[in-house]
Design an enzyme around this catalytic site. Structure first.
Site, PDB file in Angstrom:
ATOM      1  N   GLY A   1       0.807  -1.243  -0.095  1.00 34.16           N
ATOM      2  CA  GLY A   1       0.040  -0.077   0.000  1.00 34.16           C
ATOM      3  C   GLY A   1       0.862   1.399  -0.195  1.00 34.16           C
ATOM      4  O   GLY A   1       0.557   2.218  -0.763  1.00 34.16           O
TER       5      GLY A   1
ATOM      6  N   GLU B   1      -0.266  -9.235  -0.010  1.00 31.29           N
ATOM      7  CA  GLU B   1      -0.815 -10.433   0.732  1.00 31.29           C
ATOM      8  C   GLU B   1      -2.329 -10.342   0.309  1.00 31.29           C
ATOM      9  O   GLU B   1      -2.955 -11.639   0.393  1.00 31.29           O
ATOM     10  CB  GLU B   1      -0.384 -10.820   2.147  1.00 31.29           C
ATOM     11  CG  GLU B   1      -0.679 -11.825   2.817  1.00 31.29           C
ATOM     12  CD  GLU B   1      -0.424 -12.110   4.172  1.00 31.29           C
ATOM     13  OE1 GLU B   1       0.197 -11.119   4.739  1.00 31.29           O
ATOM     14  OE2 GLU B   1      -0.788 -12.977   4.885  1.00 31.29           O
TER      15      GLU B   1
ATOM     16  N   ARG C   1       8.692 -25.142   4.751  1.00 27.40           N
ATOM     17  CA  ARG C   1       8.064 -25.164   5.930  1.00 27.40           C
ATOM     18  C   ARG C   1       6.816 -25.832   5.886  1.00 27.40           C
ATOM     19  O   ARG C   1       6.530 -26.369   7.051  1.00 27.40           O
ATOM     20  CB  ARG C   1       7.514 -23.671   5.683  1.00 27.40           C
ATOM     21  CG  ARG C   1       8.474 -22.426   5.924  1.00 27.40           C
ATOM     22  CD  ARG C   1       8.039 -21.212   5.540  1.00 27.40           C
ATOM     23  NE  ARG C   1       8.987 -20.064   6.079  1.00 27.40           N
ATOM     24  CZ  ARG C   1       8.857 -18.784   5.779  1.00 27.40           C
ATOM     25  NH1 ARG C   1       7.785 -18.271   5.253  1.00 27.40           N
ATOM     26  NH2 ARG C   1       9.695 -17.917   5.892  1.00 27.40           N
TER      27      ARG C   1
END
Lengths: 665, 210, 247
Positions: free
Chosen positions: A45, A453, A337
């Site tokens: 942003g 995201e 992960r």
């Protein structure tokens, strides 16, 4: 509805360059008349608002924080990837593209990922020019480290605070535009609705959190950069305020939520210590370079540890199960992960967990300390060093590498990780899913864009380490400033949008009635208590591993919880004042709906891929089994009040990479 | 504050060196000649005017600073913090005010008397008539109340300097990994030794005269 | 453990605030904010107004927390934000006084929440390097001495929490402002605008109503990122220089 991804034709490596050179532009005199709303001031942003301001647009930027600098991008520790090949180790744009596609378990869009890899190079240059103090070598040039199992060193970093430094760079660029008047900043404003006129996004309704007043803001288009929804799990490494509300309001206005079931569970977090906890803390992935993960072989030993009768040091070497080394000899403790997280869960499910809650495994540095200690003794010319000397020397090396992380661990847990192994457990960290966007980062609602995201576009079913920062900045600095022109070039004749139009009136009424509805419940339970219960549900049924039965049940339970919420929640105060409980309530209300769609999506995806592991779709050894024939698509969902959420598919085509099974054995 | 402060720090040294002549065992001759020279030499007089000006400037700026800072703080905390800052640095305005009061007393005792006082003790050295400043000093210092007042004043000064010396360098931006520890050491030594040097005088006079 | 909390309650900046006393049962493993959560949960269950406090990342990096604990911003532990402060630092039966950050330039919004937008305006007055997106040269085109880069990094670690101004008995924002001036001024990229930046940021700081620095050093002691007052000296030096050479 057909989803058009608008990927330009041509060679993969030429698509973006060609597209950029031929796309429609907005002339400077028209830019001055065009207004853009940017919601969110994280990496995506802030960089977007700053760059759009520099280009000459009139930007209004919104943040629910008291300052743009507090966005949660600030907490990223490890680094940012870029295909600079400064280390001369064979990195390239293509290799970064390939690693990202493969790491995402082949569930992302090729063209977007390639563009991301291309932009990565410019990001580093831009950030250096802004004064981001990246780590450097003695020669004064930029340093790199390796990260997350890839074979090249392409991660740029600023100690353990890369996110902070990058965000401050973007914040400063934004501040410069605020000072010049091209960006008007609205702090402590939360977006509560998108306003659509003739099908296009033309503004937002925002609540001034300081005063509680409801405001209308009109613009030619709206850009959402509002982050991920990891807090649907209640306990996550996300900041307390991170929420899905802005994105979810867009979904309520017709935007689609893509792949919501793809959530990343990070394997090395500090375990939950009690019910009072509302937030988990990440320990950097880099620790797995030197730490060995284990649990006791015998359940009795694990029980003794849980009850405090034994500690890690009482378990002899041959009674320990270094399960990652055992199961994945090729990658050992450095498996990706998703794999590491699932393995920890399996160990704890077998009853071998080592914290009082039973949900923790050891991350042990003893052998690294010994190894480094011996090396140091050798290089210092100490003959026949005593074991205490070795440990002392080894601890010093570990302190140099991970000192601040060890300190943080000790602050939080009160245990000294040099002496006792760390206890870790996986925790929700990032959400790969998000608003569906096309190649222009435009959602299916014209004029409504999603960055960072908040969109789904680049990480597929699993994100690689140090790629989130890269995506946020690529979207904000180098993608949206171009692609927004595709939409805005058609709007140069559109006069200023009128915030008194009936659509704004309707949206404002919508917001007011929602707030009134929440405030007037006046039940008996706190917002927090609902959020906690929701989190437990989503974790239980849509967490690290899922199955059809659980998902059906979870969905039902969420719907019941939602009903209870609207009957029994208690929010003190009124809607016309500074009221943090009301803010939370609005966010939890949206999580209660999103959680259901996550379950629906997870149930629909009859395969295991990346962060989405369905127990029914596993190999006999318990590894994930992908189904490329039936599920190589993006699942984009529209919300329906009656519960019949509709699936829209975007088929993924892979022309440049071959789909393979990920194996770390 | 820093520039005027540093000037006053220099002045204190000069003042101390001059005053140490009170200790010479000549019934005050050296001191009186020194005093006479100081009060009649035009250059010294000009410097003295400068000195008064700097003292006033230092005080006025200090007051303005204190007022501005008090406003900037608004309200204070209910609990005073138990942190690692020095007491002196937190109380410079109070210390400064006390020093100013001390200066008024000091000037009242000597400067005012020498300028406008009547019936001053005089002394004649080699045909030159001059004020017997030495006698004046010993009269004041041999009274316990003034002796103690001077000691207290010097203690206050010591605290003011304890912070002020190094602080002046910091304010001017003169800070360096190598030299700042030296400046801080010097400052601490100065803030103890100079007031101590001054303090010897009333004590010496008090105990030798009475 | 049982704690007696004296918490500052204030409806808004115009109203008068006062202390409210509560007892809280906490565990030593809780962070300070989790202990506050426990208090708020109870207040809500009693249908009372919970204590408003600012918080977000709870990892010590966002700079949102703004509490003064027993007279010290972020509490008694060196180099630690309130969210990372754990209750094992306190003893059973302790009385803990919790107040908002106090400085005129930080008006109180409610209870422990203050408005720190003055810091944003200081940054807006020049705390940046004027480079548009796309104008940058290659990241390795200007080598920067490692020690210099580290020094700049140390200054850049500031999280903008405001503890410096809150700790300062003068309500001065010198540590915050000088950290930014140092971060950018030390790097070759930021040197170009340095003179102008120092002057405009200092001017803005004064305009916001922050006090003057008298080198007490409380800012450095309370800074959760342990930023050094060396930055203040550097800014003073550069400010003098700028005042002398500017036309």
């Amino acid at each position: 509805m057909e989803l058009k991804n608008n990927v330009p034709v041509g060679e993969l490596s030429e698509k973006w360059t060609q597209y950029r050179s031929t796309m429609n532009l907005v002339a400077p005199n028209n830019k001055r008349r065009i207004e853009i709303i940017v919601v969110g001031t994280g990496l995506a942003g802030a960089s977007a608002a700053a760059t759009l301001g520099e280009l000459g647009y009139n930007v209004k930027c919104f943040s629910f924080h008291d300052s743009p600098r507090r966005a949660h991008s600030i907490a990223a520790q490890g680094g940012i990837n870029a295909a600079k090949n400064y280390q001369n180790d064979g990195d390239s744009v293509y290799r970064l593209f390939y690693d990202t596609i493969k790491g995402g378990d082949y569930r992302s869009r090729e063209a977007n990922v390639h563009r991301l890899a291309e932009a990565s190079v410019d990001i580093i240059d831009q950030c250096v020019a802004q004064g981001v103090p990246f780590a450097r070598e003695y020669g004064g040039l930029l340093a790199n480290r390796s990260f997350g199992g890839v074979q090249v060193s392409r991660t740029f970093y600023a100690k353990g605070q890369t996110g902070q430094q990058l965000l401050i760079g973007a914040y400063q660029a934004l501040s410069r535009q605020i000072a010049s008047g091209s960006v008007k900043m609205y702090n402590k404003h939360e977006m509560l609705d998108v306003v659509k006129m003739d099908g296009k996004a033309r503004g937002i309704i925002a609540r001034n959190l300081k005063t509680g007043s409801i405001e209308r803001h009109a613009a030619h288009c709206v850009v959402l950069a509002t982050g991920g929804y990891g807090n649907v799990f209640y306990l996550s490494t996300n900041a307390m305020g991170s929420n899905v509300t802005a994105a979810w309001k867009a979904v309520k206005r017709g935007a689609l939520m893509a792949n919501p079931c793809y959530t990343q569970i990070h394997p090395t977090c500090i375990p939950v210590s009690g019910d009072y906890q509302s937030k988990l803390t990440l320990m950097s992935e880099s620790l797995r370079n030197d730490g060995r993960v284990w649990v006791p072989n015998k359940i009795e030993d694990a029980e003794a540890i849980r009850e405090g009768r034994k500690n890690a040091l009482d378990i002899p070497e041959n009674e320990r199960d270094y399960y990652l080394e055992r199961r994945y000899p090729a990658f050992g403790n450095l498996v990706p992960r998703d794999v590491a997280s699932r393995a920890a869960k399996v160990a704890c499910d077998e009853g071998k967990g080592v914290s009082p809650t039973g949900l923790a495994v050891y991350l042990d540095f003893a052998s690294a300390i010994e190894r480094y200690g011996k090396g140091e003794a050798l290089s210092k010319g100490i003959k026949n060093p005593s074991s205490s000397q070795i440990i002392e020397l080894g601890e010093a090396v570990i302190a140099q590498k991970y000192g601040n992380l060890f300190e943080m661990y000790e602050k939080i847990t009160g245990e000294n990780p040099y002496k006792l192994p760390m206890k870790i457990y996986p925790a929700v960290h990032y959400t790969m899913g998000g608003l569906w966007v096309d190649y222009n980062l435009e959602t299916n609602v014209p004029g409504l864009f999603a960055l960072g995201e908040a969109n789904f576009s680049d990480h597929g079913a699993n994100r690689l380490g140090a790629s989130a920062l890269m995506q946020g900045l690529a979207d904000g600095y180098f993608v949206i400033p171009y692609t927004i022109g595709q939409f805005l070039s058609g709007e140069i004749r559109t006069p200023s949008i009128d915030p008194n139009a009936k659509e704004f009136e309707e949206a404002e009424k919508n917001v007011r009635s929602l707030l009134d509805k929440l405030i007037s419940v006046k039940g008996n339970k706190s917002v927090e208590s609902f959020h906690r219960r929701l989190g437990k549900l989503v974790w239980e049924y849509c967490g690290m591993s899922r199955n059809a039965e659980g998902l059906e049940k979870g969905r039902k339970l969420i719907r019941e919880l939602r009903e209870e919420f609207y009957q029994d929640v208690f929010i003190p105060g009124s809607a016309d004042e500074f009221n943090p409980e009301l803010e939370k309530a609005v966010r939890v209300a949206d999580f209660l709906e999103l959680g259901e769609v996550m379950m629906v999506d997870a149930l629909n995806r009859n395969e295991s891929c990346g962060g989405h592991f369905r127990e029914e779709y596993a190999t006999p050894e318990g590894e994930a089994k992908r189904n490329d024939k039936d599920y190589a698509y993006v699942a984009a969902w529209s919300w329906s009040e009656d519960g019949n959420h509709k699936l829209h598919k975007e088929e993924l085509t892979f022309e440049n990479v071959e789909l393979k099974t990920r194996s770390y054995k | 504050m820093s520039l005027t402060g540093l000037f006053l720090i220099l002045f204190l040294v000069v003042h101390l060196i001059g005053n140490l002549q009170l200790l010479s065992n000549d019934e005050g001759k050296a001191f009186n000649i020194y005093t006479d020279f100081m009060s009649h030499n035009p250059v010294i007089q000009l410097i003295a005017k400068g000195n008064y000006f700097f003292i006033l400037l230092h005080a006025i700026m200090g007051i303005l600073l204190a007022v501005k800072n008090k406003n900037a703080k608004g309200s204070k905390y209910a609990v005073s913090p138990n942190n690692k800052t020095s007491w002196a640095s937190n109380n410079m305005a109070l210390l400064g005010t006390l020093i100013f009061a001390f200066l008024l007393m000091h000037m009242g005792h000597f400067w005012f008397q020498f300028k406008w006082g009547s019936g001053l003790p005089m002394v004649n050295y080699d045909g030159v008539e001059m004020i017997n400043a030495y006698a004046k000093v010993t009269t004041v210092m041999s009274q316990p109340i003034w002796m103690v007042a001077y000691l207290i004043g010097l203690l206050v000064l010591a605290f003011h300097l304890w912070h002020g010396f190094a602080s002046a360098f910091q304010s001017l931006g003169l800070r360096h990994k190598k030299y700042t520890p030296i400046i801080e050491g010097l400052g601490k030594a100065y803030s103890i030794l100079v007031p101590l040097g001054f303090a010897i005088l009333p004590l010496y006079i008090f105990f030798t005269q009475s | 453990m049982k704690l007696n909390l004296k918490v500052w309650r204030q409806k808004n900046n115009d109203s008068k605030g006062s202390f409210e006393t509560h007892t809280v049962n906490a565990s030593e493993h809780m962070s300070f904010l989790e202990m506050m959560d426990v208090l708020n949960e109870r207040l809500i269950s009693e249908k009372k107004d919970p204590v408003a406090f600012e918080h977000d990342c709870r990892e010590g990096i966002c700079g949102a927390c703004s509490m003064v604990i027993n007279g010290r911003p972020h509490g008694p532990q060196q180099g630690t934000t309130t969210c990372q402060l754990h209750m094992r630092k306190f003893k059973d039966g302790d009385t803990i006084v919790v107040e908002p950050f106090r400085a005129k330039a930080f008006p109180i919004l409610k209870d422990l929440v203050v408005d720190r937008s003055a810091f944003d305006r200081i940054i807006q007055s020049g705390g940046y390097i004027s480079v548009n997106t796309g104008q940058a040269t290659d990241g390795n085109s200007v080598p920067i001495e490692k020690d210099l880069a580290l020094k700049a990094f140390d200054a850049a670690q500031c999280i903008g929490c405001g503890a410096c101004a809150a700790a300062c008995p003068n309500g001065s924002a010198m540590l915050f402002t000088s950290a930014k001036v140092s971060h950018l001024g030390l790097l070759p990229q930021g040197e170009v605008e340095h003179t102008k930046r120092v002057q405009s940021m200092v001017a803005q700081m004064d305009e916001e109503g922050f006090g003057f620095c008298s080198n007490i050093g409380a800012c450095e002691v309370e800074c959760p990122k342990e930023i050094s007052t060396e930055n203040i000296a550097r800014m003073n030096r550069d400010y003098f220089k700028a005042s002398l050479v500017s036309e």
